[in-house]
Design a protein around this motif. Structure first.
Motif, PDB file in Angstrom:
ATOM      1  N   VAL A 634      46.408  43.778  52.608  1.00  0.00           N
ATOM      2  CA  VAL A 634      45.481  43.209  51.636  1.00  0.00           C
ATOM      3  C   VAL A 634      45.223  41.756  52.020  1.00  0.00           C
ATOM      4  O   VAL A 634      46.170  40.994  52.276  1.00  0.00           O
ATOM      5  CB  VAL A 634      46.037  43.288  50.203  1.00  0.00           C
ATOM      6  N   TYR A 635      43.937  41.372  52.051  1.00  0.00           N
ATOM      7  CA  TYR A 635      43.539  40.020  52.428  1.00  0.00           C
ATOM      8  C   TYR A 635      42.626  39.448  51.351  1.00  0.00           C
ATOM      9  O   TYR A 635      41.878  40.183  50.691  1.00  0.00           O
ATOM     10  CB  TYR A 635      42.749  40.024  53.747  1.00  0.00           C
ATOM     11  N   ASP A 636      42.688  38.112  51.185  1.00  0.00           N
ATOM     12  CA  ASP A 636      41.653  37.482  50.370  1.00  0.00           C
ATOM     13  C   ASP A 636      40.453  37.189  51.261  1.00  0.00           C
ATOM     14  O   ASP A 636      40.476  37.457  52.467  1.00  0.00           O
ATOM     15  CB  ASP A 636      42.179  36.235  49.656  1.00  0.00           C
ATOM     16  N   GLN A 641      46.403  36.959  54.664  1.00  0.00           N
ATOM     17  CA  GLN A 641      47.068  38.217  54.340  1.00  0.00           C
ATOM     18  C   GLN A 641      47.972  38.018  53.122  1.00  0.00           C
ATOM     19  O   GLN A 641      48.806  37.137  53.086  1.00  0.00           O
ATOM     20  CB  GLN A 641      47.888  38.715  55.527  1.00  0.00           C
ATOM     21  N   LEU A 642      47.795  38.915  52.108  1.00  0.00           N
ATOM     22  CA  LEU A 642      48.569  38.822  50.873  1.00  0.00           C
ATOM     23  C   LEU A 642      49.666  39.870  50.795  1.00  0.00           C
ATOM     24  O   LEU A 642      50.724  39.631  50.211  1.00  0.00           O
ATOM     25  CB  LEU A 642      47.630  38.963  49.663  1.00  0.00           C
ATOM     26  N   PHE A 656      47.455  45.098  41.770  1.00  0.00           N
ATOM     27  CA  PHE A 656      46.536  43.967  41.877  1.00  0.00           C
ATOM     28  C   PHE A 656      46.670  43.003  40.702  1.00  0.00           C
ATOM     29  O   PHE A 656      45.944  42.013  40.630  1.00  0.00           O
ATOM     30  CB  PHE A 656      45.092  44.474  41.968  1.00  0.00           C
ATOM     31  N   TYR A 659      46.985  39.251  41.369  1.00  0.00           N
ATOM     32  CA  TYR A 659      45.890  38.544  42.016  1.00  0.00           C
ATOM     33  C   TYR A 659      44.900  38.051  40.970  1.00  0.00           C
ATOM     34  O   TYR A 659      44.649  38.708  39.960  1.00  0.00           O
ATOM     35  CB  TYR A 659      45.164  39.442  43.017  1.00  0.00           C
ATOM     36  N   TYR A 664      38.619  41.205  47.313  1.00  0.00           N
ATOM     37  CA  TYR A 664      39.718  41.337  48.263  1.00  0.00           C
ATOM     38  C   TYR A 664      39.379  42.415  49.277  1.00  0.00           C
ATOM     39  O   TYR A 664      38.506  43.266  49.042  1.00  0.00           O
ATOM     40  CB  TYR A 664      41.030  41.663  47.545  1.00  0.00           C
ATOM     41  N   LYS A 678      36.275  46.685  50.538  1.00  0.00           N
ATOM     42  CA  LYS A 678      36.301  45.587  49.583  1.00  0.00           C
ATOM     43  C   LYS A 678      36.681  46.109  48.195  1.00  0.00           C
ATOM     44  O   LYS A 678      36.178  47.139  47.751  1.00  0.00           O
ATOM     45  CB  LYS A 678      34.935  44.888  49.527  1.00  0.00           C
ATOM     46  N   LYS A 681      38.501  42.617  41.971  1.00  0.00           N
ATOM     47  CA  LYS A 681      39.524  42.464  40.932  1.00  0.00           C
ATOM     48  C   LYS A 681      38.872  41.763  39.736  1.00  0.00           C
ATOM     49  O   LYS A 681      38.383  40.650  39.853  1.00  0.00           O
ATOM     50  CB  LYS A 681      40.706  41.626  41.461  1.00  0.00           C
TER      51      LYS A 681
END
Length: 682
Positions: A634-636, A641-642, A656, A659, A664, A678, A681
């Motif tokens: 998972v990336y913003d 990278q989250l 999620f 976040y 995301y 994509k 959120k």
């Protein structure tokens, strides 16, 4: 400036009073804020004295460079203290230059050697390792900084020019004054980054480079390779690499043909991107070469001391710039040619080959010249007057003490303050004149760039028994992120190190990915994908800048990767750099991930085999796949990278809730491919 001269006078007084000082010629020299070079030639067997340094051949000598890395004062008494010696070893040295040979203060070319007598690459004063160096004696330059200014300005606008370091020099016990340590122009990844050509490279792509050629005087003894017409005479061209004694007939004919093509196309005012001068030359290097030489009103530019280079498979490029002692309002030998109100390529004297003026007279070229000039002279830019003035003042402070000793030794710097004031006045007047005579750049001010993105880089592929050569497996992936097909005519890799020009009339469809590779056969065998084309040379395993440009050098996309953090690890481990989402800024390391190159041929999951829900989401997101899911990332939207998970399952739930609201990217790697989706959120 008065403060500078006061500092110099005080420093000279302190030197005079220094106890135990050693006299060198007319100068009582003990220490310097600059590095100190102590050169001692080997004994001449005929005289029993240290050998005189000839024009040719080089003679053996020993060199010590005294340099306090912390910036503190350097002392002659440091010459036997290893921690203060930047270099302590063997060299071979000769005098160099043309008209400067008549002066008592000589200029020198020299090569570093190891104790066994073999050439040895060394890093001197922080410069990249090499073995060929120059000591520039500042011939005919009462300002002591015309070369220094212009080489530094050329590098500041993005072109390679010889790196420079002021120093003071003693030869066989004789204080010789202020010099500039410089890099000799030659092929090297940190100098002119082109492929070395050999005597066997006489056909096919090998014949296309690399070359270094110069327009110059013949006083150095090298024969003229060919001449080209000027608007007021002719210009001699000489081979620099390969050397005149080594160049083959095929190589001479090929590189000559490139200059003839330029002459013909520029003379015909042909700026077509497919078959005009942009297809033959790297336009930005020619423009930057002219910008620096016209700013300085260099009377030698175009006709002598004018270098060109061409890499294997690449375009003909101008530069590096060289030799500015007759510039910025200063001339010699009874001439008066460096004026602020004349184009040096059209000055009625040594204007160089016709193609210089013909290029400038082309409306498109002149537009890009004006655009570049406006860019680099804008406030805060390297060629802005205020920036140059600050640089001159800083340099004057740096050499103040040494300039006083230089004048005491040679009597050639009668009034440094006056000289520098004249240089500043000249630059101010020169910039104003060019601004008023350059014309508009409206026609090329807002060029629409195609939606091409460098989206994959395999710079150091892993090796195995089936594919044992890493270099043969390299590739660059380019994606058309737009909704329209793109004509690739004129598009090329413009940064030295790799060479590739897209064929005329070639296209890339909307949404399509293409691959340019180092070895098309190996690439197709490994990935079952047809390569679009092959580039020449190989990517660095450490760091390299990849620049995709249009025919006139407008940058379409640019990435400079490294093999170290924060870039993902794709260094020889079977992975390649993959842009996480094509909408991210690919200049940021955080926008990239390291993917297994074995998955390259699997472009995405089969439609309908994976479900991601709900989307938009509040807390939990479920991913269901018909096939096994190996990895979830998972990336913003900045590419950070989250989350990274390895579920090895067909179903996974991601929380999620932690976040904040926004968009995301979820990247899913499975048995059948890679999918990036994509997620909103709420």
């Amino acid at each position: 400036m008065k403060n500078i001269l006061l500092i110099a006078r005080k420093s000279m007084l302190s030197i005079t009073l220094f106890l135990g000082a050693v006299s060198y010629g007319q100068v009582n020299f003990t220490d310097s804020n600059l590095p100190i070079f102590i050169i001692t030639t080997d004994e001449d067997p005929d005289t029993g004295q240290p050998a005189v340094i000839p024009d040719d051949p080089k003679v053996w000598a020993s060199l010590k460079i005294i340099y306090h890395a912390d910036g503190s004062q350097n002392y002659l008494t440091d010459q036997d203290t290893p921690e203060y010696l930047n270099y302590n070893g063997r060299i071979k040295i000769e005098t160099r230059g043309s008209s400067s040979q008549m002066l008592e203060k000589k200029q020198y070319g020299w090569t570093t050697y190891d104790a066994g007598g073999a050439k040895q690459n060394v890093s001197l004063l922080g410069m990249p390792s090499e073995n060929d160096w120059i000591l520039n004696g500042l011939a005919f330059d009462p300002s002591l900084m015309r070369d220094y200014i212009n080489y530094n300005l050329a590098r500041a606008i993005g072109q390679y020019a010889s790196r420079t370091q002021y120093c003071e020099v003693i030869i066989n016990g004789d204080y010789r004054g202020l010099y500039i340590l410089q890099e000799k122009i030659k092929d090297d990844s940190n100098r002119v980054n082109i492929e070395e050509i050999t005597e066997d490279d006489n056909s096919g792509v090998n014949l296309t480079g690399g070359y270094i050629t110069k327009a110059d005087k013949t006083t150095g003894g090298d024969p003229v390779a060919w001449t080209m017409d000027s608007y007021n005479g002719w210009t001699d061209f000489i081979h620099e690499m390969p050397k005149p004694d080594d160049v083959t007939t095929e190589q001479n004919d090929y590189i000559h043909s490139q200059f003839i093509s330029l002459e013909t196309l520029a003379g015909a005012d042909n700026d077509n991107i497919g078959n005009g001068y942009p297809s033959v030359i790297d336009v930005p290097t020619f423009i930057d070469f002219m910008v620096i030489n016209e700013l300085s009103s260099n009377v030698d530019a175009y006709q002598v001391s004018t270098f060109f280079h061409k890499d294997r498979g690449g375009k003909l490029r101008a530069g590096p710039v060289w030799d500015f002692n007759l510039s910025l309002g200063h001339d010699e030998f009874g001439y008066d040619r460096s004026h602020p109100d004349v184009w040096q390529f059209d000055n009625g004297d040594n204007t160089g080959a016709k193609f210089w003026k013909d290029l400038f007279d082309n409306d498109t070229y002149k537009c890009y010249f004006a655009k570049r000039w406006n860019q680099v002279t804008s406030l805060g830019q390297p060629l802005n007057y205020d920036s140059i003035e600050d640089f001159i003042d800083a340099t004057a402070l740096l050499i103040a003490d040494a300039a006083a000793r230089e004048n005491q030794r040679w009597g050639t710097v009668a009034n440094l303050q006056n000289e520098l004031d004249n240089v500043k006045d000249f630059i101010a007047e020169r910039i104003d004149w060019i601004n008023n005579n350059i014309g508009t750049f409206t026609a090329c001010s807002d060029v629409e760039m195609p939606s091409l993105v460098i989206s994959g880089i395999n710079y150091n592929p892993g090796e195995d028994t089936e594919f044992p050569e890493s270099d043969d497996q390299e590739f660059i992936e380019i994606t058309n992120t737009g909704s329209e097909n793109v004509d690739l005519t004129g598009v090329y890799l413009s940064e030295l190190g790799l060479s590739y020009q897209f064929p005329v009339a070639s296209t890339i469809s909307a949404g399509e990915k293409i691959y340019i590779v180092s070895n098309a056969v190996v690439f197709e065998q490994k990935h079952d994908i047809t390569a679009f084309g092959e580039y020449l040379r190989h990517m660095s395993n450490k760091s390299q800048k990849l620049v995709l440009s249009d025919a006139f050098g407008n940058k379409i996309d640019e990435v400079q990767y490294t093999d170290s953090s924060p870039w993902p690890d794709a260094d020889g481990n079977g992975k390649y750099l993959h842009l996480t989402d094509n909408g991210l800024d690919n200049s940021l390391a955080s926008s990239w991930s390291a993917n297994e190159d074995a998955t390259l041929s699997v472009k995405t999951f089969t439609a309908g085999t994976v479900k991601i829900y709900p989307n938009p989401a509040n807390d939990l997101v479920t991913i269901d796949s018909v096939n096994l899911i190996r990895n979830i990332e998972v990336y913003d939207m900045t590419g950070k990278q989250l989350t990274a998970l390895s579920p090895d399952s067909n179903t996974i739930v991601i929380n999620f809730a932690k976040y904040s609201s926004g968009i995301y990217l979820v990247k899913i790697t499975g048995e059948t491919g890679i999918l990036t989706q994509k997620i909103v959120k709420q």
